[in-house]
Design an enzyme around this catalytic site. Structure first.
Site, short mmCIF file in Angstrom:
data_model
loop_
_atom_site.label_atom_id
_atom_site.label_comp_id
_atom_site.label_asym_id
_atom_site.label_seq_id
_atom_site.Cartn_x
_atom_site.Cartn_y
_atom_site.Cartn_z
N ARG A 109 -34.82 34.70 11.26
CA ARG A 109 -36.15 35.10 10.81
C ARG A 109 -36.81 36.08 11.78
O ARG A 109 -37.47 37.02 11.36
CB ARG A 109 -37.05 33.87 10.66
CG ARG A 109 -36.77 33.08 9.42
CD ARG A 109 -37.52 31.77 9.43
NE ARG A 109 -37.20 31.01 8.24
CZ ARG A 109 -37.96 30.98 7.14
NH1 ARG A 109 -39.08 31.63 7.10
NH2 ARG A 109 -37.59 30.28 6.09
N TYR A 218 -25.07 27.83 8.24
CA TYR A 218 -24.50 29.17 8.12
C TYR A 218 -24.67 29.92 9.44
O TYR A 218 -25.52 29.56 10.25
CB TYR A 218 -25.13 29.96 6.96
CG TYR A 218 -26.65 29.96 6.89
CD1 TYR A 218 -27.40 30.88 7.61
CD2 TYR A 218 -27.33 29.06 6.07
CE1 TYR A 218 -28.79 30.91 7.52
CE2 TYR A 218 -28.72 29.08 5.98
CZ TYR A 218 -29.44 30.00 6.71
OH TYR A 218 -30.81 30.02 6.63
N ASP A 295 -46.34 32.78 -0.07
CA ASP A 295 -46.65 31.35 -0.15
C ASP A 295 -48.12 31.09 -0.44
O ASP A 295 -48.47 30.02 -0.93
CB ASP A 295 -46.26 30.65 1.17
CG ASP A 295 -44.78 30.30 1.20
OD1 ASP A 295 -44.03 30.74 0.30
OD2 ASP A 295 -44.36 29.58 2.13
C1 LIG Z 1 -37.18 24.81 5.69
C2 LIG Z 1 -37.45 26.07 4.90
C3 LIG Z 1 -36.42 26.96 4.63
C4 LIG Z 1 -36.64 28.11 3.86
N1 LIG Z 1 -35.61 28.96 3.63
C5 LIG Z 1 -35.80 30.08 2.89
C6 LIG Z 1 -34.72 30.99 2.65
O1 LIG Z 1 -33.60 30.79 3.13
N2 LIG Z 1 -34.97 32.11 1.90
C7 LIG Z 1 -36.21 32.36 1.37
O2 LIG Z 1 -36.38 33.38 0.68
N3 LIG Z 1 -37.25 31.51 1.60
C8 LIG Z 1 -37.07 30.40 2.34
N4 LIG Z 1 -38.11 29.54 2.58
C9 LIG Z 1 -39.43 29.92 2.08
C10 LIG Z 1 -39.99 31.04 2.96
O3 LIG Z 1 -39.90 30.66 4.32
C11 LIG Z 1 -41.45 31.30 2.61
O4 LIG Z 1 -41.56 31.47 1.21
C12 LIG Z 1 -41.93 32.56 3.33
O5 LIG Z 1 -41.82 32.41 4.73
C13 LIG Z 1 -43.39 32.82 2.97
O6 LIG Z 1 -43.79 33.98 3.65
P1 LIG Z 1 -45.33 34.35 3.71
O7 LIG Z 1 -45.40 35.60 4.52
O8 LIG Z 1 -45.93 34.31 2.36
O9 LIG Z 1 -46.01 33.13 4.51
P2 LIG Z 1 -45.80 32.67 6.02
O10 LIG Z 1 -44.42 32.92 6.47
O11 LIG Z 1 -46.32 31.27 6.10
O12 LIG Z 1 -46.74 33.65 6.85
C14 LIG Z 1 -48.14 33.49 6.84
C15 LIG Z 1 -48.70 34.25 8.03
O13 LIG Z 1 -50.12 34.24 7.94
C16 LIG Z 1 -50.66 33.86 9.18
N5 LIG Z 1 -51.97 33.23 8.90
C17 LIG Z 1 -52.22 32.00 8.41
N6 LIG Z 1 -53.54 31.82 8.25
C18 LIG Z 1 -54.13 32.97 8.64
C19 LIG Z 1 -55.49 33.41 8.71
N7 LIG Z 1 -56.50 32.62 8.34
N8 LIG Z 1 -55.75 34.66 9.15
C20 LIG Z 1 -54.73 35.49 9.53
N9 LIG Z 1 -53.43 35.12 9.50
C21 LIG Z 1 -53.14 33.88 9.05
C22 LIG Z 1 -49.64 32.92 9.80
O14 LIG Z 1 -49.78 32.86 11.21
C23 LIG Z 1 -48.34 33.60 9.36
O15 LIG Z 1 -47.94 34.60 10.27
C24 LIG Z 1 -37.93 28.38 3.35
C25 LIG Z 1 -38.98 27.50 3.63
C26 LIG Z 1 -38.75 26.36 4.39
C27 LIG Z 1 -39.90 25.42 4.68
#
Ligand SMILES: Cc1cc2nc3c(=O)[nH]c(=O)nc-3n(C[C@H](O)[C@H](O)[C@H](O)COP(=O)(O)OP(=O)(O)OC[C@H]3O[C@@H](n4cnc5c(N)ncnc54)[C@H](O)[C@@H]3O)c2cc1C
Length: 305
Positions: A109, A218, A295
């Protein structure tokens, strides 16, 4: 204080937020990303990228970097967690590449995040760490994002602040729903593992499926790192206990598993765990000048990673 105007302010600089920012910046928009954490960083574990993701990375000109940093696995092999028997497999061969028009890749990641941070910097995205977003309000024909360090005016606000999104509260008062499942992860240099990995383990994604549990492993970073994830349903959560999903439950959940799976449990971090949450769908992800993504919009429980 109102910071200088940009076209787009993104709240959250994870993989989703940086991907949004890069896409918008390369379309000619001025973009600022506000990230709560002191640096743009990801958990040090693996991520599987299916062709729906790698196709976009190729369109953005980033796939070669991703391939160089990651691993193109040979197959995804599904096994019975109890007796280790192969159930089925998916070959990532020429037929797969032709059908989906892009490869399957596994990557650390933090390597993907670094690629996205560099791409954003090249594209002129204003990356602002240590800046938590607190809310958003309408302002004439634009929007204002409120943060501890002042306001940021923009034409469009993109929420990518993850599962516990602050900005989602503008659209919905729903809360994350706990699944009662918990994930343990571990990513270790192959050279530091106290077991010898076989050819299949170093080339395949292996998914062991058992009752109420699964374990996946993996290789990462050109095969230098070995990534393991174990997920199970917590009996303590089902009993309504406050403390649940601890390492003793991890061992119990896989007590009947085959020797390979039990060995895999030794490649997990035991001091951290990830309780798994979902959210109910909401009628819309867009409200005025605000759009939810990643998410923040649609978290998913993971089954393969
Ligand atoms: C165990 C596990 C394994 C996974 N494996 C996979 C996989 O293999 N392939 C895949 O596609 N998906 C996988 N997922 C899902 C994937 O990790 C998530 O869908 C993805 O990381 C979501 O990305 P995002 O940027 O939306 O949110 P996040 O990665 O949660 O990023 C959110 C960001 O916002 C920041 N933030 C939070 N609140 C605030 C705020 N108020 N102000 C400013 N910044 C803020 C946080 O610090 C963070 O940097 C997995 C999930 C889990 C739990």
């Amino acid at each position: 204080m109102t910071n200088s105007d940009v076209d787009v302010v993104g709240g959250g600089g994870g993989i989703g937020g940086l991907a949004n920012a890069y896409a918008l910046a390369t379309e000619g928009h001025s973009v600022r990303v506000l990230e709560r954490a002191p640096e743009f960083a990801e958990v040090g574990a693996g991520l599987q990228l299916a062709p729906n993701a790698t196709r976009i990375l190729r369109d953005w000109g980033l796939l070669d970097e991703v391939l160089a940093a990651g691993v193109s696995p040979r197959r995804m092999v599904f096994k019975d967690a109890l007796d280790g028997a192969v159930l089925t497999h998916l070959a990532f061969d020429d037929a797969f590449a032709q059908r989906y028009r892009a490869p399957y890749v596994v990557i650390h990641r933090s390597d993907l995040l670094t690629i996205l941070v560099r791409a954003c910097e090249r594209a002129g995205v204003d990356l602002v760490p240590s800046c938590a977003v607190e809310g958003v309000s309408a302002d004439g024909d634009g929007a204002v994002v409120h943060s501890a360090h002042g306001d940021h005016r923009a034409e469009l606000v993109i929420a990518a602040d993850g599962l516990h999104s602050t900005l989602r509260a503008t659209l919905s008062d729903d809360v994350p729903i706990c699944s009662g499942y918990v994930a343990y992860r571990g990513a270790f240099p192959v050279a530091r593992l106290d077991r010898r990995l076989g050819r299949d383990e170093l080339n395949d994604i292996t998914v062991y499926i058992g009752p109420g549990c699964h374990l996946v492993h993996y290789p990462l970073r050109r095969g230098e790192i070995f990534n393991t994830v174990a997920v199970f349903a917590s009996p303590a959560y089902r009993r309504g206990e406050q403390e649940w999903g601890g390492p003793e439950e991890l061992d119990d959940a896989f007590a009947d598993a085959c020797a390979d799976v039990k060995e895999g449990l030794g490649s997990l971090w035991r001091d951290r765990r990830w309780p798994m949450y979902d959210r109910l769908p909401i009628p819309r992800w867009v409200h005025g000048r605000l759009a939810l993504t990643g998410d923040a919009a649609h978290p998913m429980l993971q089954y393969l990673a």
